[in-house]
Write an enzyme that holds these catalytic residues in place. Structure first.
Site, PDB file in Angstrom:
ATOM      1  CG  ASP A 393      -1.947   0.917   1.407  1.00  0.00           C
ATOM      2  OD1 ASP A 393      -2.327   1.467   0.197  1.00  0.00           O
ATOM      3  OD2 ASP A 393      -2.204   1.489   2.406  1.00  0.00           O
ATOM      4  CD  GLU A 396      -0.454   5.287  -4.132  1.00  0.00           C
ATOM      5  OE1 GLU A 396       0.115   5.468  -3.111  1.00  0.00           O
ATOM      6  OE2 GLU A 396      -1.147   4.035  -4.371  1.00  0.00           O
ATOM      7  CG  ASP A 478      -7.944   4.291   0.628  1.00  0.00           C
ATOM      8  OD1 ASP A 478      -8.054   3.125   0.879  1.00  0.00           O
ATOM      9  OD2 ASP A 478      -7.439   5.222   1.408  1.00  0.00           O
TER      10      ASP A 478
HETATM   11  C1  GLC Z   1      -4.692   3.239   3.023  1.00  0.00           C
HETATM   12  C2  GLC Z   1      -5.123   2.036   2.178  1.00  0.00           C
HETATM   13  C3  GLC Z   1      -6.163   1.165   3.163  1.00  0.00           C
HETATM   14  C4  GLC Z   1      -5.568   0.998   4.253  1.00  0.00           C
HETATM   15  C5  GLC Z   1      -4.867   2.386   5.069  1.00  0.00           C
HETATM   16  C6  GLC Z   1      -4.133   1.800   6.320  1.00  0.00           C
HETATM   17  O1  GLC Z   1      -5.624   4.311   2.863  1.00  0.00           O
HETATM   18  O2  GLC Z   1      -5.609   2.408   0.932  1.00  0.00           O
HETATM   19  O3  GLC Z   1      -6.456  -0.107   2.390  1.00  0.00           O
HETATM   20  O4  GLC Z   1      -6.568   0.542   5.159  1.00  0.00           O
HETATM   21  O5  GLC Z   1      -4.133   2.867   4.174  1.00  0.00           O
HETATM   22  O6  GLC Z   1      -3.116   1.050   5.860  1.00  0.00           O
END
Ligand code: GLC
Length: 802
Positions: A393, A396, A478
């Site tokens: 995660d 980017e 998200d």
């Molecule tokens: C980001 C991710 C989400 C995750 C969060 C905490 O927002 O997209 O899926 O739960 O980070 O790690």
């Protein structure tokens, strides 16, 4: 050749006049040059043409593509000079290049016109003629509808929260478009890792631009949509074949904060008999968000936890972000610093920014040595704690702040002054690596997970570039618990598939906010038919497990998740096809019905593989919807009726998702299990693949695929297939079933059941290989059931039903 009527941006200069052409000594490429510029042309097998205007660092071809196992063979070229330009031929393509740089590519059943090449500073742009009837799909992960025309799209990996219909940049950057209409399809991939642009606002022309780097255009000459995806995944890598458990149902939340809570969730799934294969650990399992650590208070014995869950058929996937906390006492920071692993300024000073752990540094995945280092961290971690897979995660990469020591770089913290190094003295600006940062991280992670083991790895990634399919599944980041996002997930995931990335799905129920019971019910009904099926939600939101919305919604969730498990043999067949050919799993209607003009406009329905049409309910309070059924007859399993092509109002009370099987449909089904772990020993016993094949009368064919679901043995010839055809002939329905497997594989032992629908009256006779055979007519299901003896290799079984 039709000239392109393009208005160049102010201060841009056109490409120099092409005056020379030279064919390479090996005859595999042609360079066309002006005094200032060079275009080079290569033609590859299977109707792929590459035209590249050289400029700046070529990160795609130098670093990214070699990792993707491209399947390209250049054709031998011939070059001829004509009155106002040059003609290049090779394979089936002919390319005319005029002195102003206009390019016309022709091949049987396809053509492409490019021109208006221009430059402005380091930026380059080119234009392509679009036919008025042509629709544009692909472009990766984008908001909006199915057809991308009418807007300008940017490819720049970005953390967005939340996205709305006008959002452009998203987590994934895939500079690839598929152009399709009744009569043919073609594609274009801009192999450039800088920020790129696709301006589709003109009715006639697509303008394609890049901030820097070469304008490397791959033209895919189709002529079918399947050919374009084959071509694109030859250039950018075939999709991964995941382990079977990754096709199972998955549960996540930000975060299951303690191992007790994780145990409870697993136990609830089992107690309630709801199938589940995976639970995710979000960032709170870590100690202060330090990667590859555990919070010892909340997760005192992670190895025991994963073992206990494995015994229940549940794997654990753990989140791993790229940002490494700056902490002199932290082993990963120490080891990375010793490897000189961090992205830095030109003077070598590491770039720093805030993410979850506070101030972080970021591994420079552009370097192979750093990818290897990262891969070994991942590998040691999963091995030590029995972790099933990795979830990347914030890749980017997403940042919460700028480098505190360099406030002058403002909001675009990673745009300015920061370099990656590819080799020792080869600095590349971050903005040429940004879009492929996640992809390079994925390459390192997966290589690490695979090191000397025969198990298929699983990686889920939020960000990616063209090629991410080679290593990872992706989810759409998200989203929000909105009806709009339920609905938008359909075109978004279809277009990801059309961009070469088939293993996709949204957070079921929505990430931000809380779904109503109705929204959750509709979402889970839909979500189980997406290639990637996982519930996930944000910190501080109410529970979002299937039982959190009351018994009625729980019953719906259980039933639909159960359907996914019965469909596993079908899903495995589709994933294997995706892996072999690039064909998406979730498909737009026009994929199977390219001559049906209306099929190009339907964006709230999709096909799961060739056989199933899914028409989710996307509006609150609705108990009916209209469904478009393309080109052929369709079987409605709820009413057991055959519907003709066209628009139909369909009843869809809260527990009913409109779903249809095409005439001639063949759907392999497995047993109802609560985890794919229950299927594990079936391969050795010759019991893998479907137990039952559901056949809808009509004309159709499908080859079902199965393997051990876990290792790379399939690449060494350990797989089985069952080829099924159904054909109507006067009053008869003729079915053939043929077992196929390499000779290292033992014959299957099972007795396959066929269910043939619809039969509203009892068939008068059934024969199997010419002998009268038994079958059971089940009037309340309007079907006929029969059981076959174990299949023999390459020996078709013929069934005739009258
Ligand atoms: C980001 C991710 C989400 C995750 C969060 C905490 O927002 O997209 O899926 O739960 O980070 O790690």
């Amino acid at each position: 050749m039709k000239p392109l009527s393009y208005l160049p941006p102010r201060n841009s200069r056109p490409i120099g006049r092409i005056v020379r052409a030279e064919i390479g000594a090996d005859q595999l490429s042609v360079n066309l040059s002006s005094d200032t510029d060079t275009l080079s042309v290569t033609i590859y097998n299977t109707r792929i043409v590459r035209i590249q205007w050289h400029n700046g660092p070529d990160i795609f071809h130098q670093v990214v593509q070699p990792l993707l196992d491209p399947q390209l063979t250049p054709e031998t070229l011939q070059l001829k000079t004509v009155s106002d330009g040059f003609v290049i031929t090779g394979g089936v393509a002919t390319i005319t290049v005029l002195s102003d740089g206009s390019v016309r590519i022709t091949a049987p059943d396809a053509s492409a016109d490019l021109g208006g090449w221009g430059a402005s500073g380091t930026a380059r742009f080119v234009q392509m003629l679009l036919a008025p009837s042509e629709r544009v799909f692909g472009l990766g992960e984008k908001t909006g509808g199915l057809d991308k025309r009418g807007r300008r799209w940017t490819q720049w990996t970005t953390d967005v929260h939340p996205h709305t219909p006008d959002t452009d940049e998203m987590y994934q950057a895939v500079p690839m478009m598929l152009m399709a209409r009744p009569g043919g399809a073609r594609g274009l991939f801009l192999a450039n890792t800088f920020r790129t642009y696709f301006d589709l606002t003109s009715p006639e022309i697509a303008t394609i631009a890049a901030d820097d780097g070469p304008l490397a255009i791959y033209c895919y000459l189709g002529p079918t949509v399947a050919d374009v995806l084959d071509q694109h995944t030859r250039v950018t890598g075939r999709p991964t074949l995941p382990p079977r458990w990754a096709l199972g149902f998955q549960q996540s939340r930000y975060s299951y904060r303690t191992q007790t809570r994780v145990r409870q969730v697993a136990a609830e799934y089992r107690r309630r008999g709801i199938p589940l294969d995976v639970i995710y650990l979000d960032i709170d399992y870590m100690k202060g968000y330090r990667l590859f650590t555990w919070d010892a208070d909340r997760f005192p014995d992670p190895a025991a936890l994963t073992k206990e869950l494995a015994d229940q058929g549940i794997r654990v996937v753990a989140i791993v972000d790229p940002g490494v906390k700056i902490d002199e006492t932290y082993a990963v920071y120490q080891s990375g610093s010793a490897h000189d692993a961090w992205i830095a300024y030109a003077n070598g000073e590491p770039f720093q920014s805030q993410v979850w752990p506070g101030l972080c540094v970021f591994p420079d995945f552009l370097r192979s040595s750093i990818r290897e280092w990262w891969g070994s961290l991942n590998r040691e971690w999963v091995m030590a704690y029995g972790i099933g897979g990795i979830w990347n995660d914030m890749n980017e990469p997403a940042l919460f702040g700028i480098d505190p020591r360099h406030p002058e770089i403002g909001g675009h913290a990673t745009d300015v002054g920061i370099v990656h190094r590819n080799g020792e003295d080869n600095p590349v600006p971050h903005w040429g690596v940004h879009n492929v940062y996640a992809l390079l991280q994925a390459a390192g992670t997966v290589e690490g997970l695979m090191a000397d083991q025969d198990t298929r790895p699983f990686l889920l990634s939020r960000s990616g570039f063209a090629g991410i399919q080679h290593w990872a599944a992706v989810w759409t980041g998200d989203n929000s618990s909105w009806w709009e996002h339920l609905k938008m997930a359909i075109p978004m995931c279809i277009n990801l598939g059309l961009s070469g990335i088939p293993f996709v799905g949204p957070d079921i129920g929505g990430f931000f906010g809380a779904p109503s019971p109705e929204l959750f019910a509709r979402w889970i009904q839909m979500g189980v038919f997406f290639p990637f099926a996982r519930i996930h939600s944000d910190i501080g939101t109410p529970d979002q497990e299937p039982w959190a919305f009351g018994p009625d919604v729980e019953a719906i969730a259980k039933r639909y998740i159960g359907y996914r498990y019965r469909l596993l043999p079908y899903l495995e067949t589709l994933f294997e096809e995706a892996h072999r050919t690039g064909t998406p799993i979730m498909r737009p209607l026009f994929w199977e019905f390219p001559d049906d003009a209306a099929a190009y406009t339907v964006e709230d329905q999709f096909l799961l593989g060739p056989m199933l049409l899914i028409a989710p309910v996307t509006e609150p309070g609705s108990t009916q919807r209209v469904v478009y059924l393309p080109e052929t007859d369709w079987y409605d399993p709820w009413t057991r009726r055959i519907l003709s092509p066209g628009w139909h109002p369909i009843e869809s009370p809260i527990d009913r998702l409109p779903i249809f099987i095409r005439s001639g449909g063949i759907v392999p089904l497995g047993p109802q299990v609560d985890s794919t772990a229950r299927l594990r020993s079936r391969w050795e016993h010759g019991e893998d693949g479907p137990d039952e094949i559901w056949i809808i009368r009509g004309q159709g064919a499908l080859t079902c695929y199965s393997d051990d679901g876990e290792t790379f043995a399939m690449a060494r010839g350990y797989w089985r297939r069952i080829a099924v055809t159904v054909t109507p002939e006067a009053a008869d329905t003729i079915i053939t079933v043929t077992g196929q497997w390499p000779d290292v594989v033992t014959p299957p032992t099972k007795h396959l059941r066929l269910r043939i629908s619809p039969y509203t009256t009892r068939p008068t006779s059934i024969s199997l290989d010419g002998q009268a055979a038994d079958g059971t007519w089940i009037p309340e299901h309007a079907c006929l059931e029969m059981t076959l003896p174990p299949l023999q290799r390459n020996r078709p079984v013929h069934i005739v039903i009258r």
